[in-house]
Design an enzyme around this catalytic site. Sequence first.
Site, mmCIF file in Angstrom:
data_model
loop_
_atom_site.group_PDB
_atom_site.id
_atom_site.type_symbol
_atom_site.label_atom_id
_atom_site.label_comp_id
_atom_site.label_asym_id
_atom_site.label_seq_id
_atom_site.Cartn_x
_atom_site.Cartn_y
_atom_site.Cartn_z
ATOM 1 N N LYS A 77 1.036 13.454 6.216
ATOM 2 C CA LYS A 77 1.493 12.805 4.886
ATOM 3 C C LYS A 77 2.692 13.532 4.220
ATOM 4 O O LYS A 77 2.873 14.561 4.186
ATOM 5 C CB LYS A 77 0.142 12.939 4.135
ATOM 6 C CG LYS A 77 0.412 12.045 2.827
ATOM 7 C CD LYS A 77 -0.848 11.780 2.101
ATOM 8 C CE LYS A 77 -0.564 11.042 0.889
ATOM 9 N NZ LYS A 77 -0.019 9.858 0.967
ATOM 10 N N GLY B 44 0.837 -1.207 -0.016
ATOM 11 C CA GLY B 44 -0.006 -0.049 0.137
ATOM 12 C C GLY B 44 0.795 1.228 -0.095
ATOM 13 O O GLY B 44 0.233 2.489 0.051
ATOM 14 N N HIS C 285 -5.358 15.400 2.650
ATOM 15 C CA HIS C 285 -5.103 14.445 3.480
ATOM 16 C C HIS C 285 -4.486 15.220 4.805
ATOM 17 O O HIS C 285 -4.068 16.423 4.900
ATOM 18 C CB HIS C 285 -3.776 13.647 2.910
ATOM 19 C CG HIS C 285 -4.140 12.558 2.053
ATOM 20 N ND1 HIS C 285 -4.546 12.675 0.644
ATOM 21 C CD2 HIS C 285 -4.517 11.188 2.149
ATOM 22 C CE1 HIS C 285 -4.897 11.746 0.027
ATOM 23 N NE2 HIS C 285 -4.855 10.823 1.109
ATOM 24 N N GLY D 85 -1.039 8.888 -3.803
ATOM 25 C CA GLY D 85 -1.083 7.714 -4.700
ATOM 26 C C GLY D 85 -2.377 7.616 -5.134
ATOM 27 O O GLY D 85 -2.404 7.083 -6.279
HETATM 28 P P1 NAD Z 1 3.326 5.976 9.269
HETATM 29 O O1 NAD Z 1 4.378 6.952 9.124
HETATM 30 O O2 NAD Z 1 2.169 6.054 10.247
HETATM 31 O O3 NAD Z 1 3.823 4.543 9.208
HETATM 32 C C1 NAD Z 1 4.782 4.000 8.427
HETATM 33 C C2 NAD Z 1 5.564 2.867 9.174
HETATM 34 O O4 NAD Z 1 6.516 2.235 8.992
HETATM 35 C C3 NAD Z 1 6.255 3.575 10.512
HETATM 36 O O5 NAD Z 1 5.859 3.039 11.910
HETATM 37 C C4 NAD Z 1 7.651 3.416 10.280
HETATM 38 O O6 NAD Z 1 8.686 3.401 11.365
HETATM 39 C C5 NAD Z 1 7.554 1.992 9.498
HETATM 40 N N1 NAD Z 1 8.882 1.690 8.702
HETATM 41 C C6 NAD Z 1 9.512 2.553 8.036
HETATM 42 N N2 NAD Z 1 10.612 1.855 7.622
HETATM 43 C C7 NAD Z 1 10.517 0.615 8.169
HETATM 44 C C8 NAD Z 1 11.310 -0.486 7.766
HETATM 45 N N3 NAD Z 1 12.466 -0.615 7.089
HETATM 46 N N4 NAD Z 1 10.989 -1.682 8.457
HETATM 47 C C9 NAD Z 1 9.869 -1.761 9.213
HETATM 48 N N5 NAD Z 1 9.093 -0.610 9.380
HETATM 49 C C10 NAD Z 1 9.296 0.517 8.615
HETATM 50 O O7 NAD Z 1 2.588 5.960 7.741
HETATM 51 P P2 NAD Z 1 1.188 5.550 7.378
HETATM 52 O O8 NAD Z 1 0.021 6.752 7.525
HETATM 53 O O9 NAD Z 1 0.617 4.306 8.152
HETATM 54 O O10 NAD Z 1 1.271 5.429 5.759
HETATM 55 C C11 NAD Z 1 2.374 4.516 5.424
HETATM 56 C C12 NAD Z 1 2.237 4.257 3.710
HETATM 57 O O11 NAD Z 1 0.949 3.941 3.192
HETATM 58 C C13 NAD Z 1 2.441 5.746 3.113
HETATM 59 O O12 NAD Z 1 3.105 5.615 1.928
HETATM 60 C C14 NAD Z 1 0.869 6.240 2.840
HETATM 61 O O13 NAD Z 1 0.702 7.001 1.597
HETATM 62 C C15 NAD Z 1 0.271 4.678 2.609
HETATM 63 N N6 NAD Z 1 -1.073 4.498 2.541
HETATM 64 C C16 NAD Z 1 -1.606 3.799 1.563
HETATM 65 C C17 NAD Z 1 -3.000 3.397 1.436
HETATM 66 C C18 NAD Z 1 -3.729 2.524 0.448
HETATM 67 O O14 NAD Z 1 -4.913 2.333 0.658
HETATM 68 N N7 NAD Z 1 -2.741 2.240 -0.550
HETATM 69 C C19 NAD Z 1 -3.911 3.822 2.591
HETATM 70 C C20 NAD Z 1 -3.312 4.791 3.536
HETATM 71 C C21 NAD Z 1 -1.804 5.038 3.571
#
Ligand code: NAD
Length: 267
Positions: free
Chosen positions: A158, A97, A154, A164
């Site tokens: 973000k 995602g 958003h 995306g």
């Molecule tokens: P967030 O920053 O709250 O969470 C991301 C997490 O990933 C953090 O806890 C971070 O420490 C962790 N992380 C980073 N590198 C890592 C690694 N190497 N190993 C393990 N963990 C790691 O962000 P979020 O709001 O949860 O969003 C995350 C991503 O998902 C973004 O790219 C966002 O745009 C995307 N997103 C996509 C959808 C969808 O439907 N496709 C919906 C919501 C968010």
Amino acid sequence: MRLVVVGAAGRMGRALVRTIAATEGVTLAGAVEREGSPHLGEDAGVLAGLPANGIALSDDPLPLFAAAEGVLDFTSPASTLHFAELAAQARIVHVIGTTGCSAADDDRIEAASRHAVVVKSGNMSLGVNLLAALVRKAARALGPEFDLEIVEMHHRHKVDAPSGTALLLGEAAAAGRGVALRDVAVRARDGHTGARPAGAIGFQALRGGSVVGDHTVILAGDGERIELTHRAESRELFAKGAVTAALWGRGRKPGLYSMADVLGLSD
Ligand code: NAD
């Protein structure tokens, strides 16, 4: 189906842990966070607001992937590339995602999908994928005399823009018009920009507060305007889509799939 959540302390990671707990047929097989995360060792259930589930956050994905059937990944582009290689080695379903991947990142993800099932989408919700199908149809029917603009909003945390989902909708509009999005996208406007180029697909990104994700596609013609809007009200929506994608991908032949494939919307 045994699933690992990577980025388990993140906003989406916690929603994924809650959704897995509430869904029959799936179990949480591991929870991964980045090296140095203050949450390492914490219980994934407690972190997600649930009773303890005995799964402690780890920074070592390899043994967890080896014992699982799928990984749910909403992290960052750099970590998603790393997880794509590990998931391909372990031959497990990788649901991605993460947004903000470059074209070069996408090439590497596609390479990994030769060995394992990868489902990647900028938005995992049924509503947005249906909206994309409607946008493709509207763009095809109305043609470039209707100016096409995509507005998204958003929450303040973000880190990438346009979202995306906005890009997914832009791709759908471009497909409807039979053009490549990269040739017509206008991703920012500032100062003396000149008149709007015919056939452009414009993007505007608003950031603020706690908005989970709003998207409006505007088709503006001479004397009339169509606006198609989707509003996400909770992250559980995306988490449910991700779990559905993992279950759909189990046992399928390796390849790169989209959420439209999962939902049967990719006609
Ligand atoms: P967030 O920053 O709250 O969470 C991301 C997490 O990933 C953090 O806890 C971070 O420490 C962790 N992380 C980073 N590198 C890592 C690694 N190497 N190993 C393990 N963990 C790691 O962000 P979020 O709001 O949860 O969003 C995350 C991503 O998902 C973004 O790219 C966002 O745009 C995307 N997103 C996509 C959808 C969808 O439907 N496709 C919906 C919501 C968010």
